[in-house]
Write an enzyme that holds these catalytic residues in place. Structure first.
Site, mmCIF file in Angstrom:
data_model
loop_
_atom_site.group_PDB
_atom_site.id
_atom_site.type_symbol
_atom_site.label_atom_id
_atom_site.label_comp_id
_atom_site.label_asym_id
_atom_site.label_seq_id
_atom_site.Cartn_x
_atom_site.Cartn_y
_atom_site.Cartn_z
ATOM 1 N N PHE A 45 5.135 5.908 6.211
ATOM 2 C CA PHE A 45 5.099 4.584 5.929
ATOM 3 C C PHE A 45 5.636 3.501 6.742
ATOM 4 O O PHE A 45 4.747 2.468 6.903
ATOM 5 C CB PHE A 45 5.915 4.323 4.530
ATOM 6 C CG PHE A 45 5.394 4.488 3.141
ATOM 7 C CD1 PHE A 45 4.133 5.067 3.183
ATOM 8 C CD2 PHE A 45 6.209 4.595 1.957
ATOM 9 C CE1 PHE A 45 3.542 5.557 2.174
ATOM 10 C CE2 PHE A 45 5.602 5.138 0.831
ATOM 11 C CZ PHE A 45 4.162 5.199 0.753
ATOM 12 N N ARG A 72 2.286 1.461 7.698
ATOM 13 C CA ARG A 72 2.402 -0.205 7.519
ATOM 14 C C ARG A 72 2.074 -0.789 8.638
ATOM 15 O O ARG A 72 1.398 -1.657 8.704
ATOM 16 C CB ARG A 72 3.840 -0.342 6.814
ATOM 17 C CG ARG A 72 3.906 0.169 5.462
ATOM 18 C CD ARG A 72 5.596 0.089 4.738
ATOM 19 N NE ARG A 72 5.235 0.185 3.405
ATOM 20 C CZ ARG A 72 6.514 0.705 2.680
ATOM 21 N NH1 ARG A 72 7.698 0.903 3.292
ATOM 22 N NH2 ARG A 72 6.657 1.029 1.582
ATOM 23 N N GLU A 82 -1.786 -1.829 -0.656
ATOM 24 C CA GLU A 82 -1.793 -0.401 -0.579
ATOM 25 C C GLU A 82 -0.391 -0.002 0.484
ATOM 26 O O GLU A 82 0.215 -1.146 1.242
ATOM 27 C CB GLU A 82 -2.897 -0.057 0.313
ATOM 28 C CG GLU A 82 -3.260 -0.657 1.844
ATOM 29 C CD GLU A 82 -4.639 0.050 2.262
ATOM 30 O OE1 GLU A 82 -4.693 1.267 1.772
ATOM 31 O OE2 GLU A 82 -4.754 -0.589 3.242
ATOM 32 N N GLU A 83 0.230 0.975 0.502
ATOM 33 C CA GLU A 83 1.285 1.413 1.000
ATOM 34 C C GLU A 83 2.501 0.228 0.706
ATOM 35 O O GLU A 83 3.537 0.243 1.613
ATOM 36 C CB GLU A 83 1.317 1.351 2.715
ATOM 37 C CG GLU A 83 -0.136 2.269 2.912
ATOM 38 C CD GLU A 83 0.405 3.754 3.015
ATOM 39 O OE1 GLU A 83 1.554 3.799 2.628
ATOM 40 O OE2 GLU A 83 -0.550 4.525 3.389
ATOM 41 N N GLY A 84 2.600 -0.130 -0.444
ATOM 42 C CA GLY A 84 3.661 -1.072 -0.839
ATOM 43 C C GLY A 84 3.010 -2.575 -0.784
ATOM 44 O O GLY A 84 2.428 -3.010 0.010
#
Length: 383
Positions: free
Chosen positions: A245, A249, A368-370
Site C-alpha cells: 500500500f 498509494r 481505491e487503496e484507501g
C-alpha cells in the site's frame, strides 16, 4: 504542461518516460472514449501491445526478466505519462506492478522466479490482487475469507469484491485469514492460478469510470492451495500488504497527476481558442485564475508524490507520507477535472470532449487503496 520533475533524471529514466509518453499518445489516448463506452470489456489487444514494447514489465527486476526499474520514483514517472493518455487504460497496463509488490516483499527466491518471470516479454498474462471484500474495503484487517490448514496446503473459502482484472487475470495474490480470531496478525497471502478448482467469478461490475479495468467478485469454494504457494509465514500477509500500500498509494498518486495534467492541458488549449464576448476566454479573469489554480495544484501535488517516492526508495518507512501523496494528488485530480468541465461549460458536460470522462475516472483515485477519509486517518496516526 511539463511533467519533468525537479530532480535530474538518468538517461534510462528519460527513455522510460519517452516510451510511456509515446505509447500513451499513439495507442492509449485514441482508444480512451471507445473503451469507456464499451463499459465492461477489457482491452486485451492494448494490453498485448503494451507488453510487446515493455510497458507491462518495466517495474519487474532484471533478474526475473523485467526492465529493472524497481524504484518507486521511476514507476511514478511512467504511471503519470500512461494515465495522461487515459486513467483506466494507464492503470491497466501497469497492473502487474501491484501484483509483483507483495511477491517481492514476502516471496522466496523460487516463488519470485516462478511467478514473476512469466510476466515479462510479449504474451505477458494479466494479474490481480485480491483483498477487498463486501464488508471489508479500506479496513483490510477485517477480511473474513478463510484459509484452513489441511494436509499439504490450505483450503480457502470466502468471497472478494471489486477485484480489478478478476476473471481476465491468470495469476492472483489472495489475502485470507489463517487465524479468524485475529485481525491483522491473522492475515496470510497466497498465490493462485485462475484454473484452481473451486475458484469462480461474478458478472462484471458496472462502474462510473475507469472502465478499461473490469472488476468482478471472486468466490472461493474450498479452493486448495499447496504450501509452496503461501507467501511468507502465516500472519505475515498484512505486513506485506501494508508495504504494498505504501508503494501503490504513491504510484496511484502519480496516476491521478497524469489525468489532472491531461485535463489542464485540454482546458488550457480550449480557453485559448474559444471566444466569448469578442476575446478568447483565457483572457477572462475568472478563467485565467481557474487555470492558474489548476496548474499550481498539479505542480504542488507532483512535488509531494515524487518526494514520497524518493523517501521510500531511500529505504525509509513512509506510510504517512504515502497517504499524504495519494490524498493530495487524488483530490487535486478531482478539482482539476471539475475545473476543466467548468472551463468548457456545456461542452465540458457533453461527450464531445473527454474531460467529463476523466472527471468520472479520477473519482476512483479518491476511493481505491484507501478512501480520502482513510488517508486522513492514516496521516493523523503517523504525525
Amino acid at each position: 504542461m511539463s511533467s519533468i520533475p525537479a530532480w535530474p533524471l538518468t538517461d534510462e529514466q528519460r527513455q522510460v518516460v519517452a516510451l510511456c509518453r509515446e505509447f500513451a499518445a499513439n495507442e492509449i489516448r485514441p482508444r480512451g472514449r471507445e473503451v469507456d463506452e464499451a463499459d465492461v470489456v477489457t482491452p486485451t489487444d492494448l494490453y498485448g501491445k503494451a507488453a510487446e514494447v515493455g510497458v507491462t514489465d518495466f517495474m519487474i527486476p532484471q533478474e526475473y526478466g523485467g526492465g529493472g526499474f524497481t524504484d518507486v520514483f521511476t514507476q511514478c514517472l511512467a504511471q503519470e505519462e500512461l494515465c495522461w493518455g487515459d486513467p483506466g487504460i494507464g492503470n491497466l497496463v501497469c497492473s502487474n506492478g501491484f501484483f509483483a509488490d507483495p511477491i517481492l516483499a514476502l516471496g522466496t527466491e523460487e516463488q519470485k522466479r516462478a511467478w514473476l518471470t512469466p510476466l515479462t516479454g510479449p504474451g505477458s498474462p494479466m494479474t490481480a490482487l485480491a483483498t477487498t471484500e463486501p464488508e471489508a474495503g479500506s479496513d483490510a484487517a477485517s477480511i473474513v475469507t478463510t484459509a484452513r490448514k489441511v494436509d499439504g496446503g490450505y483450503r480457502i473459502n470466502g468471497q472478494k469484491a471489486w477485484i480489478s482484472n478478476a476473471g481476465a487475470a491468470e495469476l492472483y495474490v489472495v489475502f485470507a485469514k489463517t487465524d479468524p480470531s485475529k485481525r491483522s496478525s491473522g492475515v496470510t497471502a497466497f498465490l493462485l492460478r485462475r484454473d484452481a478448482e473451486g475458484l469462480s467469478f461474478g458478472q462484471p461490475m458496472r462502474k462510473m469510470g475507469q472502465r478499461a479495468i473490469v472488476c468482478r467478485e471472486i468466490f472461493f469454494d474450498d479452493v486448495f492451495v499447496p504450501d509452496e504457494q503461501r507467501l511468507g509465514a502465516e500472519g505475515q500477509g498484512f505486513h506485506g500488504l501494508m508495504e504494498t500500500f505504501d508503494i501503490s498509494r504513491v504510484v496511484l498518486g502519480a496516476a491521478a497527476l497524469g489525468a489532472a495534467r491531461a485535463a489542464y492541458e485540454y482546458a488550457h488549449d480550449y480557453a485559448r481558442t474559444r471566444t466569448q464576448f469578442g476575446v478568447p476566454i483565457i483572457q477572462h479573469q475568472a478563467v485565467a485564475f481557474r487555470l492558474a489554480d489548476m496548474a499550481t495544484r498539479i505542480e504542488s501535488a507532483r512535488l509531494l508524490v515524487h518526494h514520497a517516492a524518493r523517501v521510500i526508495d531511500s529505504g525509509q518507512r513512509a506510510t504517512g507520507l504515502a497517504a499524504m501523496a495519494k490524498l493530495t494528488a487524488s483530490e487535486t485530480a478531482m478539482f482539476v477535472t471539475w475545473a476543466a468541465v467548468q472551463t468548457l461549460g456545456g461542452w465540458g458536460y457533453s461527450r464531445e470532449h473527454p474531460v467529463e470522462q476523466w472527471m468520472r475516472d479520477v473519482k476512483l483515485e479518491e476511493i481505491e487503496e484507501g478512501t480520502s477519509d482513510i488517508m486522513r486517518l492514516v496521516i493523523s496516526r503517523n504525525l
